[in-house]
Design an enzyme around this catalytic site. Structure first.
Site, PDB file in Angstrom:
ATOM      1  N   HIS A 192       0.823  -1.216   0.000  1.00 23.14           N
ATOM      2  CA  HIS A 192       0.000   0.000   0.000  1.00 23.14           C
ATOM      3  C   HIS A 192       0.862   1.274   0.000  1.00 23.14           C
ATOM      4  O   HIS A 192       0.405   2.331   0.442  1.00 23.14           O
ATOM      5  CB  HIS A 192      -0.955   0.031   1.197  1.00 23.14           C
ATOM      6  CG  HIS A 192      -1.763  -1.220   1.363  1.00 23.14           C
ATOM      7  ND1 HIS A 192      -2.920  -1.459   0.657  1.00 23.14           N
ATOM      8  CD2 HIS A 192      -1.571  -2.311   2.143  1.00 23.14           C
ATOM      9  CE1 HIS A 192      -3.401  -2.649   0.997  1.00 23.14           C
ATOM     10  NE2 HIS A 192      -2.604  -3.185   1.900  1.00 23.14           N
ATOM     11  N   LYS A 222      16.906  21.217 -11.306  1.00 26.29           N
ATOM     12  CA  LYS A 222      16.153  19.993 -11.570  1.00 26.29           C
ATOM     13  C   LYS A 222      16.992  18.904 -12.259  1.00 26.29           C
ATOM     14  O   LYS A 222      17.821  19.173 -13.117  1.00 26.29           O
ATOM     15  CB  LYS A 222      14.939  20.293 -12.460  1.00 26.29           C
ATOM     16  CG  LYS A 222      13.885  21.166 -11.820  1.00 26.29           C
ATOM     17  CD  LYS A 222      13.279  20.521 -10.577  1.00 26.29           C
ATOM     18  CE  LYS A 222      12.473  19.273 -10.880  1.00 26.29           C
ATOM     19  NZ  LYS A 222      11.301  19.535 -11.707  1.00 26.29           N
ATOM     20  N   SER A 282      15.564  21.102 -16.471  1.00 23.74           N
ATOM     21  CA  SER A 282      14.447  22.001 -16.721  1.00 23.74           C
ATOM     22  C   SER A 282      14.947  23.238 -17.449  1.00 23.74           C
ATOM     23  O   SER A 282      16.041  23.740 -17.170  1.00 23.74           O
ATOM     24  CB  SER A 282      13.805  22.408 -15.388  1.00 23.74           C
ATOM     25  OG  SER A 282      12.970  23.534 -15.549  1.00 23.74           O
ATOM     26  N   GLU A 296       9.739   8.198 -16.908  1.00 27.17           N
ATOM     27  CA  GLU A 296       8.398   8.741 -17.110  1.00 27.17           C
ATOM     28  C   GLU A 296       7.880   8.456 -18.522  1.00 27.17           C
ATOM     29  O   GLU A 296       6.695   8.142 -18.710  1.00 27.17           O
ATOM     30  CB  GLU A 296       8.412  10.242 -16.841  1.00 27.17           C
ATOM     31  CG  GLU A 296       8.612  10.578 -15.374  1.00 27.17           C
ATOM     32  CD  GLU A 296       8.799  12.064 -15.115  1.00 27.17           C
ATOM     33  OE1 GLU A 296       8.916  12.440 -13.942  1.00 27.17           O
ATOM     34  OE2 GLU A 296       8.844  12.846 -16.086  1.00 27.17           O
ATOM     35  N   TYR A 321     -10.576 -13.304 -45.583  1.00 29.64           N
ATOM     36  CA  TYR A 321      -9.904 -12.015 -45.505  1.00 29.64           C
ATOM     37  C   TYR A 321     -10.879 -10.869 -45.731  1.00 29.64           C
ATOM     38  O   TYR A 321     -11.803 -10.963 -46.545  1.00 29.64           O
ATOM     39  CB  TYR A 321      -8.785 -11.941 -46.554  1.00 29.64           C
ATOM     40  CG  TYR A 321      -8.015 -10.640 -46.505  1.00 29.64           C
ATOM     41  CD1 TYR A 321      -6.974 -10.465 -45.596  1.00 29.64           C
ATOM     42  CD2 TYR A 321      -8.353  -9.575 -47.336  1.00 29.64           C
ATOM     43  CE1 TYR A 321      -6.275  -9.255 -45.526  1.00 29.64           C
ATOM     44  CE2 TYR A 321      -7.661  -8.368 -47.276  1.00 29.64           C
ATOM     45  CZ  TYR A 321      -6.631  -8.218 -46.370  1.00 29.64           C
ATOM     46  OH  TYR A 321      -5.959  -7.025 -46.305  1.00 29.64           O
TER      47      TYR A 321
END
Length: 460
Positions: free
Chosen positions: A157, A284, A278, A291, A318
């Site tokens: 959790h 940064k 950045s 990501e 097809y």
């Protein structure tokens, strides 16, 4: 009169808008190697079976070899009006060797031709993806071996749960990626049947040697029903499903990399080569690779859904809808391979902050279960021990201390089963080392798991 290779029945040319809409050469040209390879095998068989003259077969094969060389040298520009890679190559062949080139399509339809090309293509791509997963697994095993004693908190959790090691955590992903390899191998095994000879849908009256062609092209056999051979793409869907699972595993791992590299966790630092900055904030260091992989997972899911939707209501055999199979399949192949190619070196170059991980394992009462286990080993029922330790944790929360910080009198006040050896029993190093069961986080168990994984990787 239409100049199309199929234009005999037509009295008028295709509208330019339809021609552009209908054409697939912009994306199916990547099948040129597979198409030429399949055509060469088909031509050779036609000659061997006496369906066309052996000299004609040799001329066709030589012509195709020249086209392959010229395509790879960038000397050929494909024609949208020729619709697809199959008809482009046949058109170029006929232009080069004359009417003999028109014999290549004897006893063959584009339906079984494209089914063959996709199987050949996907078989090659699965082998490459399989190898990329092997590289990733090897990297994870190397990283795990270097971190057998790197203690970290395990989570449920997203709350601290029990102490484990980074090696143990990485081996969880080794298992996942190993199953991904198995799924790809299963997919390759099922697709490795040659559909050539199925014709448009009902085979052909010519005495083809389908098995000879299948053997030359490295297939395990032939498709056993001509309708099925040209009208299903379950092997492509199966690949996209396997690719989706691989991407899901990558995405979960990336989520952890993103968390671990944040200042709140600070468990790892990604190499500069696999991070970005950045344009506005000079401090940064962003985990953009992780990501992007997390984001690209949705693309592969979409490719799977697109293929399932294209195929969901098609009657045999097809249908032109099936031209929509290629872009989704190609995108899934490119995406999963691209993600694996960049993910593996990102993991190999990340810096592990061992002390930060270990300190993280010391907080959050990760040794609470070990206190309960201690009592159970002293004869207290586990349910009673669970309640006792729950109250002890509440006491610690009220005092603002860890279980290790409680005075011995506090332990004894909670249960007279506690002895002074409780402090040693709940050190995080001991908590990890005592979990020696196969599949557990103890270094000796993890060493054996790494050895087993290396053996499995070598066998595969």
């Amino acid at each position: 009169m239409s100049k199309k290779l199929w234009g005999g029945r037509f009295q008028k040319g295709t509208d330019k808008v339809v021609e552009d809409f209908h054409s697939s050469i912009s994306f199916d040209q990547r099948l040129y190697k597979q198409d030429i390879r399949g055509s060469m095998a088909h031509a050779r068989m036609l000659g061997q079976q006496g369906i066309i003259a052996e000299t004609d077969a040799r001329a066709i094969i030589a012509g195709l070899e020249g086209i392959l060389i010229d395509i790879e040298a960038g000397r050929i520009e494909f024609d949208v009006a020729a619709e697809d890679i199959h008809m482009n190559i046949e058109k170029i062949l006929t232009e080069r060797i004359g009417d003999i080139g028109k014999k290549l399509h004897t006893a063959r339809s584009r339906n079984d031709q494209v089914a063959l090309d996709i199987r050949l293509y996907l078989r090659d791509e699965i082998a490459e993806t399989h190898a990329l997963l092997a590289d990733l697994i090897a990297t994870l095993l190397d990283t795990a071996e270097a971190n057998l004693d790197t203690i970290m908190p395990g989570y449920t959790h997203l709350q601290k749960a029990q102490p484990i090691t980074l090696a143990h955590h990485l081996l969880a992903y080794v298992q996942m990626f190993d199953r991904d390899r198995d799924r790809l191998a299963d997919c390759a095994r099922r697709l490795n049947r040659s559909p050539l000879g199925s014709g448009a849908l009902a085979g052909t009256t010519f005495p083809l040697d389908r098995l000879a062609v299948a053997k030359e092209l490295g297939f395990d056999g032939i498709t056993e029903n001509s309708l099925d051979g040209v009208s299903d793409r379950d092997f492509a869907i199966e690949f996209c499903a396997a690719a989706s699972l691989t991407m899901m595993h990558l995405s979960r791992f990336c989520e952890e990399i993103i968390l671990w590299s944040s200042q709140e966790f600070a468990f790892i630092e990604l190499d500069d080569a696999y991070s970005t900055g950045s344009s506005m904030m000079p401090q940064k260091k962003n985990p953009d690779v992780a990501e992007l992989i997390r984001g690209k997972t949705g693309r592969v899911y979409g490719d799977l859904m697109a293929l399932l939707t294209v195929m969901k209501s098609l009657p045999l055999a097809y249908n032109k809808d099936m031209q929509e199979d290629k872009e989704s399949l190609f995108d899934a192949v490119d995406t999963v391979k691209g993600c694996l190619t960049v993910f593996t070196p990102m993991i190999a170059t990340m810096r592990v902050r061992r002390e930060t991980m270990k300190n993280g394992a010391r907080g959050g009462f990760t040794n609470a279960t070990d206190v309960a286990d201690y009592l159970a080993k002293k004869g207290v029922s586990f349910r009673e021990a669970h309640e006792i330790v729950g109250k002890m944790v509440l006491l610690c929360v009220q005092k603002g201390v860890a279980l290790d910080d409680l005075a011995f009198d506090d332990f004894r006040a909670c249960s007279d089963a506690f002895g002074e050896d409780i402090y040693e029993a709940i050190q995080v190093e001991r908590c990890v080392a005592d979990r020696k069961v196969p599949g557990g986080p103890a270094p000796e168990a993890v060493k054996e798991a790494i050895a087993q994984a290396r053996r499995r990787l070598k066998e595969q």
